[in-house]
Design an enzyme around this catalytic site. Sequence first.
Site, PDB file in Angstrom:
ATOM      1  N   GLU A 224       0.830  -1.198   0.000  1.00 30.81           N
ATOM      2  CA  GLU A 224       0.000   0.000   0.000  1.00 30.81           C
ATOM      3  C   GLU A 224       0.866   1.249   0.000  1.00 30.81           C
ATOM      4  O   GLU A 224       1.819   1.370   0.778  1.00 30.81           O
ATOM      5  CB  GLU A 224      -0.913   0.013   1.221  1.00 30.81           C
ATOM      6  CG  GLU A 224      -1.820   1.252   1.258  1.00 30.81           C
ATOM      7  CD  GLU A 224      -2.930   1.122   2.264  1.00 30.81           C
ATOM      8  OE1 GLU A 224      -3.816   0.263   2.040  1.00 30.81           O
ATOM      9  OE2 GLU A 224      -2.913   1.852   3.270  1.00 30.81           O
TER      10      GLU A 224
ATOM     11  N   HIS B 170      -8.041   3.531  -3.173  1.00 31.31           N
ATOM     12  CA  HIS B 170      -9.023   3.616  -2.104  1.00 31.31           C
ATOM     13  C   HIS B 170     -10.174   4.513  -2.553  1.00 31.31           C
ATOM     14  O   HIS B 170      -9.987   5.425  -3.367  1.00 31.31           O
ATOM     15  CB  HIS B 170      -8.394   4.214  -0.852  1.00 31.31           C
ATOM     16  CG  HIS B 170      -7.566   3.246  -0.074  1.00 31.31           C
ATOM     17  ND1 HIS B 170      -7.545   3.214   1.296  1.00 31.31           N
ATOM     18  CD2 HIS B 170      -6.726   2.265  -0.473  1.00 31.31           C
ATOM     19  CE1 HIS B 170      -6.734   2.256   1.714  1.00 31.31           C
ATOM     20  NE2 HIS B 170      -6.212   1.672   0.660  1.00 31.31           N
TER      21      HIS B 170
END
Length: 291
Positions: free
Chosen positions: A17, A77
């Site tokens: 991430e 996201h």
Amino acid sequence: MSLAQHFQSDSPVISFELFPPKTEKGFKTLEKNVQQLLELNPAFFTCTYGAGGSSQAATLDVVSKVKKMTGLPIASHLTCVGSTVSELVDYLNRAVDVGCDYIVALRGDPPKGEDSFTAVEGGLRYANELVDLIKDKFPSLGIIVAGYPEVHQEAPDAQTDLLNLKRKVDAGADIIVTQLFYDNADYFAFVDQCHDIGIEIPIVPGILPVTNFAQAERIAKLCKARIPDELRDPMLQSDAPEHQFEVGVDHARRQSIELLDRGVPGIHYYVLNKSEAAKALMEGMSMPAGG
């Protein structure tokens, strides 16, 4: 390759991430670190954005740059915070246009200064509604949802939290990636609880290699994660940066080895745009090729 297909082989899937830098210098550093992370054979990357969607444009820049640099799938996201359905659809269209492959579908935290989440007029209230929207209008996008081994900080109890997760899964999520945790026992208990209520999609542990104790405490407070004594005690023996780094990386390495030995579908590393800790913890480990 679809998101679900990554997890149909016997080899665990490694992913990382990232977050959108705020400066041009930050983007240069990110590019350098992504190149180093590529040496670890990830299957895909994900990218966050700021609270309330404050860095959506920068997130899409990261998605575009990383996709072009690596040729690997990448997820953005997306939260419900402060957005109408129309605005969510607009973001999803832009994400697809720059090459986004998957979405990490989240309700999102309440805006700063507010104690509880309130949907804007014309917006969505829950992450499962966001999953529904993506499945309906963007069926080609893979969907990642969040799971909380130590219970979401706003959930009244573990059972309510699990039922909320089940709604996201039933709406069409492909995989679950967990919030970070420092004790693998919490993850394994969570997986058992998920299976007990009929959740069968891959549950991928999320690991943060801690490099200093102040960071660990700050993040643990934010996400309600417990710091076990086997991490706390050695980190408190010295505040020297080299010691803190070594202890944190060793803990994450031991977490990773046990998780892989026990057959997890993959590991998602929260690397905070840094490659050093990820590379160090994987030294001496037998890691899979990218899925």
